[in-house]
Design a protein around this motif. Sequence first.
Motif, short mmCIF file in Angstrom:
data_model
loop_
_atom_site.label_atom_id
_atom_site.label_comp_id
_atom_site.label_asym_id
_atom_site.label_seq_id
_atom_site.Cartn_x
_atom_site.Cartn_y
_atom_site.Cartn_z
N PRO A 62 11.34 15.65 14.62
CA PRO A 62 10.61 15.01 13.52
C PRO A 62 10.38 15.99 12.36
O PRO A 62 10.96 17.09 12.34
N PHE A 63 9.54 15.60 11.42
CA PHE A 63 9.16 16.53 10.36
C PHE A 63 8.49 17.75 11.01
O PHE A 63 7.76 17.62 11.99
N LEU A 64 8.76 18.92 10.45
CA LEU A 64 8.29 20.18 11.04
C LEU A 64 7.27 20.81 10.09
O LEU A 64 7.63 21.32 9.03
N LEU A 65 6.01 20.75 10.48
CA LEU A 65 4.93 21.13 9.58
C LEU A 65 4.15 22.33 10.10
O LEU A 65 4.14 22.62 11.29
N GLU A 66 3.50 22.99 9.16
CA GLU A 66 2.58 24.07 9.55
C GLU A 66 1.34 23.45 10.19
O GLU A 66 0.84 22.42 9.73
N PRO A 67 0.81 24.07 11.26
CA PRO A 67 -0.39 23.51 11.89
C PRO A 67 -1.59 23.57 10.96
O PRO A 67 -1.65 24.40 10.04
N ILE A 68 -2.52 22.65 11.17
CA ILE A 68 -3.77 22.61 10.38
C ILE A 68 -4.83 23.41 11.12
O ILE A 68 -5.19 23.07 12.25
N ASP A 69 -5.30 24.48 10.51
CA ASP A 69 -6.36 25.28 11.14
C ASP A 69 -7.62 25.27 10.28
O ASP A 69 -7.66 24.63 9.23
N ALA A 70 -8.63 25.99 10.72
CA ALA A 70 -9.93 25.99 10.03
C ALA A 70 -9.82 26.47 8.58
O ALA A 70 -10.51 25.97 7.69
N THR A 71 -8.92 27.44 8.36
CA THR A 71 -8.75 27.97 7.00
C THR A 71 -8.21 26.90 6.05
O THR A 71 -8.67 26.77 4.91
N VAL A 72 -7.22 26.14 6.53
CA VAL A 72 -6.64 25.06 5.73
C VAL A 72 -7.71 24.00 5.42
O VAL A 72 -7.86 23.56 4.27
N ILE A 73 -8.47 23.62 6.44
CA ILE A 73 -9.50 22.58 6.28
C ILE A 73 -10.56 23.02 5.28
O ILE A 73 -11.02 22.23 4.45
N GLN A 74 -10.93 24.28 5.36
CA GLN A 74 -11.97 24.83 4.48
C GLN A 74 -11.59 24.72 3.00
O GLN A 74 -12.45 24.56 2.14
N GLN B 69 -1.92 15.94 6.00
CA GLN B 69 -1.95 17.34 5.62
C GLN B 69 -3.03 17.60 4.57
O GLN B 69 -3.65 18.67 4.55
N CYS B 70 -3.23 16.62 3.69
CA CYS B 70 -4.19 16.76 2.60
C CYS B 70 -5.60 16.35 3.02
O CYS B 70 -6.52 16.37 2.19
N GLY B 71 -5.76 15.94 4.28
CA GLY B 71 -7.07 15.51 4.74
C GLY B 71 -7.51 14.20 4.12
O GLY B 71 -8.71 13.94 3.98
N GLN C 51 -10.18 13.88 10.72
CA GLN C 51 -9.98 14.71 11.91
C GLN C 51 -8.82 14.18 12.76
O GLN C 51 -8.01 14.94 13.30
N ASN C 52 -8.72 12.85 12.86
CA ASN C 52 -7.60 12.24 13.59
C ASN C 52 -6.26 12.67 13.00
O ASN C 52 -5.30 12.92 13.73
N GLY C 53 -6.20 12.73 11.67
CA GLY C 53 -4.97 13.15 11.00
C GLY C 53 -4.59 14.57 11.33
O GLY C 53 -3.41 14.87 11.58
N PHE C 54 -5.58 15.45 11.37
CA PHE C 54 -5.31 16.85 11.73
C PHE C 54 -4.76 16.94 13.16
O PHE C 54 -3.84 17.72 13.43
N GLU C 55 -5.31 16.14 14.05
CA GLU C 55 -4.86 16.14 15.45
C GLU C 55 -3.41 15.66 15.56
O GLU C 55 -2.63 16.21 16.33
N ILE C 56 -3.07 14.64 14.80
CA ILE C 56 -1.69 14.12 14.82
C ILE C 56 -0.71 15.20 14.36
O ILE C 56 0.32 15.43 14.99
#
Length: 413
Positions: free
Chosen positions: A182-194, A299-301, A350-355
């Motif tokens: 599938p699409f290959l994305l960078e994981p979403i971590d606390a820094t990205v969310i912040q 990705q954009c929350g 949050q569901n989006g980040f988990e996906i």
Amino acid sequence: MNQVQKLLIIGFVWPEPNSSAAGGRMLQLISLFKAQGFSITFASPAQNSDFMVDLQGYGVEKESIELNNSNFDVFIKELNPSVVLFDRFMMEEQFGWRVGENCPDALRLLDTEDLHCLRLARQKAFKDNLSFNISDLFVEDVAKREIASILRCDLSLMISEFEMELLESAFRIDTSLLYYLPFLLEPIDATVIQDLPTFEDRKDFVFIGNFLHEPNWNAVQYLKETIWPLIKRRLPESVLNVYGAYPSQKVLQLHNKKEGFLIMGRAIDAQEVVKIARVVLAPLRFGAGIKGKLLEAMQCGTPSVTTSIGSESMHGHLPWNGFITDDITDFADRAVQLHQDKTIWLKAQQNGFEIINQRYSKTLFESDFRVKIEFLRSNLPQHRLNNFIGSMLQHHTLKSTKYMSRWIEEKNK
């Protein structure tokens, strides 16, 4: 094996990551092969565009090629790639026989993007006001071409598990010829969310999608005529910003400031416009594959409201980052609810980040893909022996397409 591994990508168009999900997907594949140590050449018969990516900036050689021209034979013999990746089945149709004749030992990969025959059959059923049925695929000429292309290749990269299952069950494609990537994305971590805008910092709704893609144009019409008036009645101050590359005059004519329906055209940075929106609307009524706009929303929350077609094969058993509904009234209700209720909005985000993290993080696929490519290259003769129908199609296609192409080439002289 050659010491320097060479990959030739034959592209339908030059990659435009800011115009479509397909462009972003291609850059992800380039990154994947670069990490494996491949020297990469990207060739295409397409015209240059103002929005194409600078391939040399990614360390990729750019080569213009022509249809029905034996200069390609000289080019590929000299390049002598160990792997050839066809970007969509149309490129395999045009150049696959030449690759097979001039570089028979090269591993032939097909990046399907989405199943064209599925998208077109659904579109046709929708326009005829009929329910789509799997049997509709068997009468599509595109299906015959696309399935033949999949069979002729050593491996087809699939972005949708639903489409993989469809190929296996309906068309009896052997699983050894299909690979889920599938699409290959960078994981979403606390820094990205912040770094993402908060609920309070966002406002309004957004739709984004390339207007050369018929499902997007249809969705915008649907929003304008049916769904947006229901939302606007409930939220009189709200605005829907519609972004997309290549808007035609009929798209631009939908712009209506009084109704809060704004046609914004191409987004210079798609993620920036999605990040400042509170909700993404994507009422897709036909289509196929994985929807880049909905992954981008995650990705954009930014929570989204979409249809069963929009979410197809995207989230597995995980809860959606918003709502999935095919009912017009419910779609509008859910859009308003997400826009107004911070608690529901944060849970959807949050569901989006988990996906993203559980289904699209590139770290989940990198090493397995490397092993798959190495295995196929080491066992290619046996792999092809096991695919007799593909070998038969390759044989007959080479004969028929070769002479047709030679005839066209002579005619063009």
